[in-house]
Design an enzyme around this catalytic site. Sequence first.
Site, PDB file in Angstrom:
ATOM      1  N   GLU A  99       1.243  -1.573  -0.064  1.00  0.00           N
ATOM      2  CA  GLU A  99       0.123  -0.333   0.403  1.00  0.00           C
ATOM      3  C   GLU A  99       0.831   1.278   0.083  1.00  0.00           C
ATOM      4  O   GLU A  99       0.621   2.107  -0.791  1.00  0.00           O
ATOM      5  CB  GLU A  99      -0.913  -0.116   1.120  1.00  0.00           C
ATOM      6  CG  GLU A  99      -1.903  -0.983   1.326  1.00  0.00           C
ATOM      7  CD  GLU A  99      -1.229  -2.597   2.196  1.00  0.00           C
ATOM      8  OE1 GLU A  99      -2.236  -2.543   2.766  1.00  0.00           O
ATOM      9  OE2 GLU A  99      -0.096  -2.747   2.495  1.00  0.00           O
TER      10      GLU A  99
ATOM     11  N   CYS B 233      -0.044   2.914   6.560  1.00  0.00           N
ATOM     12  CA  CYS B 233      -0.119   2.893   4.933  1.00  0.00           C
ATOM     13  C   CYS B 233      -1.702   3.755   5.100  1.00  0.00           C
ATOM     14  O   CYS B 233      -1.695   4.305   3.863  1.00  0.00           O
ATOM     15  CB  CYS B 233      -0.377   1.216   4.379  1.00  0.00           C
ATOM     16  SG  CYS B 233       0.981   0.516   4.306  1.00  0.00           S
TER      17      CYS B 233
END
Length: 164
Positions: free
Chosen positions: A60, A91
Amino acid sequence: MKNTIKSTDEKYLKRCLELAKEAVEAGDEAFGSVLVNEEGKIIAEARNRVNEKTILAHPEIDLAYWAAENLSDEERAKTTMYTTGEHCPMCSAAHGWVGLGTLVYLSSAKQLGEWQKEFDLAAAPINFLPVEDIIKNVEVRGPTEGELLEEIKKLHEIVWSGKM
């Protein structure tokens, strides 16, 4: 705001599962993610590369960097990130700072923690927070149920049991 997974999300989540499987086959944790533009095209994808790079090489965050370098503010806002697991706080922050749009995930951080307890694994060194506690004004869909959720759980179990 958290919503349920849509039938149109499934094909992207299946690709995330394929990427998570590639990560497991490479000796890494079972995480995979894709970015999808407003036309429904996968424009970038990544898998966990913690074993190859650093502990921070989550898919991510790699995709957030990619988006920052390759998409305009407007394009990022209209991009959906699909991923096998709810973002960790790192993230989540990257998603929010870059200004990505919708987030869709298979399993929640809470579920991951419960599964890790089943395997008597050490707790993570951070507190996992719901994505909505970190990212403002983003649509979130997840976790899913059924076959796809069972598939990601099985991939995690393969890693944790050392059966790869």
